[in-house]
Design an enzyme around this catalytic site. Structure first.
Site, mmCIF file in Angstrom:
data_model
loop_
_atom_site.group_PDB
_atom_site.id
_atom_site.type_symbol
_atom_site.label_atom_id
_atom_site.label_comp_id
_atom_site.label_asym_id
_atom_site.label_seq_id
_atom_site.Cartn_x
_atom_site.Cartn_y
_atom_site.Cartn_z
ATOM 1 N N ASP A 1 0.859 -1.200 0.000
ATOM 2 C CA ASP A 1 0.000 0.000 0.000
ATOM 3 C C ASP A 1 0.892 1.246 0.000
ATOM 4 O O ASP A 1 2.102 1.152 0.164
ATOM 5 C CB ASP A 1 -0.867 0.009 1.271
ATOM 6 N N ASP B 1 0.583 3.634 2.285
ATOM 7 C CA ASP B 1 0.340 4.217 3.607
ATOM 8 C C ASP B 1 -0.778 5.262 3.469
ATOM 9 O O ASP B 1 -1.813 4.938 2.889
ATOM 10 C CB ASP B 1 1.641 4.773 4.199
#
Ligand SMILES: CSC[C@H]1O[C@H](OP(=O)(O)O)[C@H](O)[C@@H]1O
Ligand SMILES: Nc1ncnc2[nH]cnc12
Length: 295
Positions: free
Chosen positions: A207, A209
């Site tokens: 991801d 973040d």
């Protein structure tokens, strides 16, 4: 020295396949219970031990993992090398979900974990300027299958968790030059160094973040989606490692002493005078520091 590769599986990697004669083994340590039993077998003839960091079924949170027991147990079983697999958030545009990352520096922001095997009664200070082993990191990088984007020489910021970061924190870590973020590499890497084990990272970006304007902030569903898509490549990387490491060594399952000195750091680290050492602590250090404490 006989070699044995220890693999610590992170989020999404709770077992590995292809281990010949694989058996889950219960290991007892003076530091308490490891995260789970350890899967021991051989891969391409090389002894290998696999430990799921969060336990099968993901039962241990990052702050509650018994990192000392995990490292002690792997050393006690005979591991010489540790490959730490982990899921990480990206702090840079060019590290995309699905990419693999080889970390070689850490920033430790954790604050609620026991970080050393040593202490009152046997004080030691090991060097940690280069926390990962270049020889093992190179082998892991070479084991990553073609077609996967691999970023090398990355800096990992270890946060306490279990909550993900605020946007202000995420931007702060970016300004510090950190490339990826996770919750488990510390104190794992520190303890591996104290136990004189070569340590290398195989991180998988799951991801962005929460700093990235163009992507939703990280959540567990997103992490699991990316991990599920990537687990096979992580397993392939592990499967290719023994042949690569064996090709680097003298042949068979032996390997020479680490050229970077990972397996000898305690030679110059102990501070406490022999007469002042605590026998109870010395007894607990049998696996981790037996090489320098015996005789
Ligand atoms: C499931 S997202 C957060 C969780 O994932 C990472 O685990 P690991 O490093 O063991 O792969 C991160 O550090 C958190 O523990
Ligand atoms: N964004 C993130 N922050 C901390 N740990 C993570 N593990 C995977 N993604 C993460």
């Amino acid at each position: 020295m006989d070699s044995m590769i220890g693999v610590i599986g992170g989020s999404g990697l709770y077992d590995i396949d292809g281990l010949e004669g694989a058996t889950w083994v219960k290991v007892t340590t003076p530091w308490g219970k490891p995260s789970d039993e350890i899967l021991v077998g051989r891969l391409s003839g090389t002894p290998m031990a696999f430990l799921p960091r969060h336990g099968r079924g993901h039962v241990h949170a990052p702050s509650d993992i018994n990192y000392r027991a995990n490292i002690d147990a792997l050393k006690r079983l005979g591991c010489t090398d540790i490959v730490a697999v982990s899921a990480v958030g990206s702090l840079r545009e060019d590290y995309r979900p699905g990419d693999f990352v080889s970390v070689d520096q850490y920033i430790d922001r954790t604050f609620a974990r026991t970080k050393s095997f040593f202490g009152a009664g046997c004080v030691a200070h090991v060097g940690f300027s280069d926390p990962t082993c270049p020889r093992l990191s190179d082998a892991v990088a070479r084991a990553v299958p073609a077609g996967i984007t691999l970023h090398r020489n990355a800096t990992y910021i270890a946060m306490e968790g279990p909550q993900f970061s605020t946007r202000a924190e995420s931007n702060l870590y970016r300004s510090w030059g950190a490339d990826v973020i996770g919750m488990t590499a510390m104190p794992e890497a520190k303890l591996a160094r104290e136990a004189e084990l070569c340590y290398a990272s195989l991180a998988m970006v799951t991801d962005y973040d929460c700093w990235h304007q163009g992507h939703a902030a990280v959540d567990v569903a997103q992490v699991i989606r990316t991990l599920t898509a990537n687990a096979a490549q992580a397993r392939d990387t592990v499967a290719r490692l023994p042949a690569i490491l064996a090709g680097d060594g003298p042949g068979g399952h032996t390997r020479p002493s680490c050229p970077h000195g990972c397996d000898h750091v305690l030679g110059t680290a102990l501070m406490t005078a022999p007469a002042k050492r605590d026998p109870d602590l010395l007894a607990k250090l049998d696996a981790v520091a037996g090489r320098v404490l015996k005789g």
